[in-house]
Enzyme design. Structure first.
Site, PDB file in Angstrom:
ATOM      1  N   CYS A 285      -1.615  10.902   1.748  1.00  0.00           N
ATOM      2  CA  CYS A 285      -0.773  12.220   1.783  1.00  0.00           C
ATOM      3  C   CYS A 285       0.621  11.428   1.911  1.00  0.00           C
ATOM      4  O   CYS A 285       1.038  11.385   3.066  1.00  0.00           O
ATOM      5  CB  CYS A 285      -1.088  13.009   3.143  1.00  0.00           C
ATOM      6  SG  CYS A 285      -0.010  14.288   3.380  1.00  0.00           S
TER       7      CYS A 285
ATOM      8  N   CYS B 255       3.062  13.456   4.399  1.00  0.00           N
ATOM      9  CA  CYS B 255       2.698  13.110   5.841  1.00  0.00           C
ATOM     10  C   CYS B 255       3.095  11.731   6.162  1.00  0.00           C
ATOM     11  O   CYS B 255       3.692  11.532   7.238  1.00  0.00           O
ATOM     12  CB  CYS B 255       1.065  13.086   5.940  1.00  0.00           C
ATOM     13  SG  CYS B 255       0.118  14.272   5.185  1.00  0.00           S
ATOM     14  N   ASP B 256       3.046  10.903   5.337  1.00  0.00           N
ATOM     15  CA  ASP B 256       3.246   9.303   5.594  1.00  0.00           C
ATOM     16  C   ASP B 256       4.219   8.708   5.101  1.00  0.00           C
ATOM     17  O   ASP B 256       4.655   7.616   5.586  1.00  0.00           O
ATOM     18  CB  ASP B 256       1.811   8.518   5.268  1.00  0.00           C
ATOM     19  CG  ASP B 256       0.693   9.105   6.229  1.00  0.00           C
ATOM     20  OD1 ASP B 256       0.865   9.615   7.206  1.00  0.00           O
ATOM     21  OD2 ASP B 256      -0.443   9.250   5.613  1.00  0.00           O
TER      22      ASP B 256
END
Ligand code: NDP
Length: 318
Positions: free
Chosen positions: A140, A143-144
């Site tokens: 992701c 997300c990261d």
């Protein structure tokens, strides 16, 4: 599966609480079917791992994925949907009404079941990929990506998800490598064009990842050029795997017809599965479109199909 006669009986049980499941819940609740949504291990589904969703109709300036799913859930609850935190771990579709068991040992009897269990990102299948998950390995970028400021990262895959990840990561990373196993991208033309013209994104073609290197965090990846067999180490701090998804349908395999990858077969132009009274919607049965809006659309279809089926045929199954 034998379930005690005191099991809770529901008219409609919806398994999964992503865009498909919650839309099915809104429609089923408004049809007074008193639906129960088993939210499963990832309430909100894949949209909870995105930031801005720009292509969901009605949101002119975009909306955050988790926020959008909160709206879905609140709307489902407003019409009387019951939302449970449990996951369904076992089903028995061999008899009617259907039997389901949740992870909290809660047993359910359902007159109709709507499967909306979605899909999970695919992995390369390397031992070190799992070991270093969260320590440089991710599926992701949204997300990261932020954690890789001014560092070199690699994205594996050649589809829209890989292009989207690379485009996002270039905002943080010093260099983004896209590792693709062929010499042609699968991504849509518009995404290809966008990614290919970015100086910070470099494409490494006809190449596969053989290993992820690093003791406690990713230090590099071992690449193999597919035609020559030549191996090289690419020093990167992050590896984002974007090679597609696996439908979350394993527990239904014994009961429902599905393709070799696990996508549940639905009859054309409907959400009917191979078992009468069991309906499937969203990414668990859609290998082509896989969009939030199409998942929501098929969730609506599943609730309407279930409502009509219960009206016309459910009684004859009693
Ligand atoms: P896709 O199935 O479209 O692409 C997967 C990619 O990963 C392919 O390039 C494939 O290679 C590669 N791949 C698969 N398995 C392996 C493996 N074991 N090793 C190395 N590479 C592998 O999946 P996506 O997740 O990219 O997209 C899914 C759907 O979602 C599509 O319909 C897409 O259009 C949509 N989507 C749309 C977005 C947008 O519009 N913004 C963003 C993200 C997704 P090969 O090409 O050789 O098969």
């Amino acid at each position: 599966m034998m379930i005690a006669s005191k099991s809770e009986r529901r008219s409609v049980v919806i398994i999964g609480a992503g865009a498909a499941g919650l839309t099915a819940a809104i429609y089923a609740a408004r049809a007074h079917l008193d639906p129960l949504v088993m939210r499963g291990p990832k309430p909100g589904g894949q949209l909870t791992t995105t930031t801005s969703v720009e292509n969901y109709p009605g949101f002119v300036h975009g909306v955050l994925g988790p926020e959008l799913m909160q709206y879905f859930e609140a709307q489902a609850a407003r019409f009387g949907t019951e939302l449970s935190y449990g996951s369904i771990t076992e089903v028995d579709f061999s008899q009617y009404p259907f039997e389901l068991r949740a992870d909290n040992a809660h047993a359910l009897i359902a007159d109709a079941v709507i499967i909306a269990t979605g899909a999970t990102p695919r992995w390369l299948g390397l031992e070190n990929e799992r070991r270093l998950l969260g320590r440089g390995v991710s599926t992701c970028a949204t997300c990261d990506g932020f954690f890789f400021q001014d560092q070199a990262v690699a994205v594996v895959g050649g589809g829209d998800a890989a292009m989207e990840s690379a485009l996002l990561l270039r905002r943080f990373a010093s260099q983004v490598y896209v590792i693709h196993r062929r010499d042609r991208l699968r991504a849509s033309k518009i995404m290809q064009k966008l990614a290919l013209r970015q100086e910070k994104i470099r494409f490494i073609w006809n190449t596969q990842v053989k290993d992820v290197l690093g003791e406690n965090e990713v230090e590099g990846i071992l690449l193999e050029q597919i035609q020559t067999g030549e191996t090289t180490v690419l020093p990167v701090k992050g590896m984002f795997v974007a090679i597609g998804h696996q439908p979350n349908t394993e527990i239904f395999r014994t009961w429902l017809e599905m393709d070799e990858e696990g996508y549940i077969f639905t009859h054309s132009d409907s959400t009917y599965t191979s078992v009468s009274g069991v309906f499937a919607c969203g990414d668990a049965q859609d290998r082509i479109y896989r969009q939030a809006v199409t998942a929501a659309g098929s969730g609506c279809m599943a609730a309407i199909d279930a409502e009509r089926w219960l009206q016309q045929e459910g009684e004859s199954h009693e």
